[in-house]
Design an enzyme around this catalytic site. Structure first.
Site, PDB file in Angstrom:
ATOM      1  N   GLU A 161      46.381  31.714 -41.146  1.00 42.83           N
ATOM      2  CA  GLU A 161      47.616  30.943 -41.251  1.00 42.83           C
ATOM      3  C   GLU A 161      47.444  29.480 -40.841  1.00 42.83           C
ATOM      4  O   GLU A 161      48.046  29.024 -39.850  1.00 42.83           O
ATOM      5  CB  GLU A 161      48.732  31.597 -40.426  1.00 42.83           C
ATOM      6  CG  GLU A 161      48.994  33.037 -40.829  1.00 42.83           C
ATOM      7  CD  GLU A 161      50.153  33.677 -40.065  1.00 42.83           C
ATOM      8  OE1 GLU A 161      50.643  33.073 -39.097  1.00 42.83           O
ATOM      9  OE2 GLU A 161      50.576  34.783 -40.444  1.00 42.83           O
ATOM     10  N   GLU A 345      48.539  40.895 -43.237  1.00 41.78           N
ATOM     11  CA  GLU A 345      49.577  41.180 -42.231  1.00 41.78           C
ATOM     12  C   GLU A 345      50.862  41.545 -42.944  1.00 41.78           C
ATOM     13  O   GLU A 345      51.272  40.858 -43.903  1.00 41.78           O
ATOM     14  CB  GLU A 345      49.878  39.955 -41.343  1.00 41.78           C
ATOM     15  CG  GLU A 345      48.796  39.631 -40.358  1.00 41.78           C
ATOM     16  CD  GLU A 345      49.156  38.456 -39.439  1.00 41.78           C
ATOM     17  OE1 GLU A 345      50.366  38.146 -39.272  1.00 41.78           O
ATOM     18  OE2 GLU A 345      48.216  37.840 -38.902  1.00 41.78           O
TER      19      GLU A 345
HETATM   20  O1  IFM Z   1      52.048  37.525 -34.362  1.00 39.21           O
HETATM   21  C1  IFM Z   1      51.946  36.708 -35.477  1.00 39.21           C
HETATM   22  C2  IFM Z   1      50.496  36.547 -35.866  1.00 39.21           C
HETATM   23  O2  IFM Z   1      49.740  36.007 -34.838  1.00 39.21           O
HETATM   24  C3  IFM Z   1      50.365  35.640 -37.049  1.00 39.21           C
HETATM   25  N1  IFM Z   1      51.232  36.063 -38.121  1.00 39.21           N
HETATM   26  C4  IFM Z   1      52.604  36.346 -37.817  1.00 39.21           C
HETATM   27  C5  IFM Z   1      52.689  37.301 -36.649  1.00 39.21           C
HETATM   28  C6  IFM Z   1      54.161  37.601 -36.329  1.00 39.21           C
HETATM   29  O3  IFM Z   1      54.843  36.432 -36.011  1.00 39.21           O
END
Ligand code: IFM
Length: 443
Positions: A161, A345
């Site tokens: 990210e 994710e």
């Molecule tokens: O916890 C975070 C993660 O570190 C990066 N992506 C989003 C998740 C939830 O906010």
């Protein structure tokens, strides 16, 4: 080590779970510094202990094995493995070797992220991601880790990210290191992406059998109304949220629309940078949580519309599984060179409570099912998705929100460090065991 078959997994990141902030030569990271600034993190919490995974990693890998996942996605803490002079820290590196050995012993595959936001503080002291040199230090770090861990990693991700690292870290100050200048956000993004491009040759040379890619957080937008102005707002949002990261990687250019929105915020780009950034990758990791509804606001701007009466999580993020199918199919149409995708994710935070030894997180169970169904629909329609990772394996340090926002499928009691698989974990395990049975005994 390339293997066939869809990969199911769960993910975590170093600062969010490891703890052991002062052990075995780990240096401070920007998150240690940021957490110490009053008012930056809820209840002044920090990652000093977190899930104490640094000491409990073996039990945590047992949990993963019991779930029946194929793979574990985790990140390496840069400040644990290199000293200020760029020399390796063997004690820190050994931790990740033990972890990777432990995964292999349990038949689990490793998806390793190099940068999940914990920049060494000594690099921040020299300007952090605003300093072009940091991109080269990142490539040195990628070189070191891929030499040390070659042969044990199925997929490397350079960054997790970069949008959050750049925008939240340098553009609006919600994350470490806490700067709030948009122009700095775009420059930090450029250097993060440049670091990604510079790291790729080392990853490929040192660990040729592993896949090399990057992970982006993405989200679709929908217009509040059917007016041309609201559709234009959607376009602008898309440039800000998705294309700011994906266009440089997949087209070798930043989206022009962004500079109409953030006037005067173009980063300094030197000759050769965009070519490095757009080097081919083996896969693209996408993190998906929610969608935005937007409408036009002023000239060349947009604003979020907070719709009442829709399903939300405790992050106040709307639950909108169809958005995952929509965005996957949109990327497939937009980028002819779109590499294979992993959903790296997907998950939600909820107000989970442990009652009689159980956590009945029915909303998360349903969230995961509906999102995986949306992902499957995109696959049926031709999108090459190779894997799906739940965020997160366990409750952890949710950045500026501290420990209150629980994303895990395993509950963590932060007083006792006791882990309790939630109902969603049991459902995931049941699903994965059924799949294993079906593969073993074809009808
Ligand atoms: O916890 C975070 C993660 O570190 C990066 N992506 C989003 C998740 C939830 O906010």
């Amino acid at each position: 080590m390339r293997r066939r078959g869809f990969v199911f997994g769960a993910g975590t990141s170093s600062y969010q779970i490891e703890g052991a902030a002062h052990e075995d030569g780990r240096l401070p990271s920007i998150w240690d510094t940021f957490c110490a600034v009053p008012g930056k993190v809820a209840r002044a919490e920090n990652g000093d202990v977190a899930c104490d995974h640094y000491h409990r990693w073996s039990d945590d890998l047992d949990l993963l094995q019991a779930l029946g996942v194929d793979a574990y996605r985790f990140s390496i803490a840069w400040p644990r493995v290199m000293d200020e002079a760029g020399r390796p820290n063997p004690r820190g590196i050994d931790f990740y070797k033990r972890l990777l050995d432990g995964l292999a012993e349990r038949g689990l595959r490793a998806f390793v992220t190099l940068y999940h936001w914990d920049l060494p503080q000594h690099l921040e002291d020299k300007g952090g991601w605003l300093n072009r040199e940091t991109a080269w230090r990142f490539a040195d770090y990628a070189d070191l880790m891929s030499r040390e861990l070659a042969g044990r990693v199925e997929a490397w991700a350079t960054h997790n990210e970069p949008w959050c690292a750049a925008y939240l870290g340098y553009g609006n100050g919600h994350h470490a290191p806490g700067y709030d200048q948009l122009r700095w956000g775009t420059q930090a993004m450029h250097h993060l992406l440049l670091g990604h491009g510079l790291a790729l040759p080392a990853l490929r040379a040192n660990d040729p059998a592993a896949q090399a890619g990057i992970v982006a957080n993405v989200g679709p937008a929908y217009p509040d109304s059917d007016t041309p102005a609201d559709h234009a707002a959607v376009d602008l949002y898309d440039a800000y949220q998705n294309r700011w990261v994906l266009d440089p990687l997949l087209k070798g250019q930043y989206p022009e629309a962004l500079w109409r929105y953030w006037k005067g915020c173009e980063p300094l780009v030197l000759p050769g940078d965009m070519e490095a950034i757009a080097r081919p990758i083996d896969y693209l990791g996408l993190n998906f949580y929610s969608r935005a509804v937007v409408r036009a606001s002023g000239d060349d701007s947009f604003e979020w519309v907070h719709r009442p009466d829709v399903e939300r999580t405790t992050m106040d993020w709307e639950v909108y599984p169809q958005g995952l199918q929509d965005i996957l199919e949109a990327f497939q149409r937009r980028y002819p060179n779109l590499p294979p995708i992993y959903i790296t994710e997907n998950g939600m935070s909820s107000a989970d409570e442990l009652r009689d030894g159980q956590v009945d997180d029915v909303q998360r169970q349903s969230y995961i099912k509906r999102h995986f169904a949306a992902c499957s629909r995109a696959m049926v329609n031709g999108v090459d998705v190779r894997g799906y990772f739940i965020w997160s394996l366990m409750d952890n340090f949710e950045w500026a929100f501290g420990y209150e926002r629980r994303f895990g499928i395993v509950h963590v009691d932060f007083e006792t460090q006791k882990r309790t698989p939630k109902r969603s974990a049991l459902a995931y395990a049941a699903f994965l065991h059924q799949r294993a049975l079906a593969e073993a005994v074809p009808l």
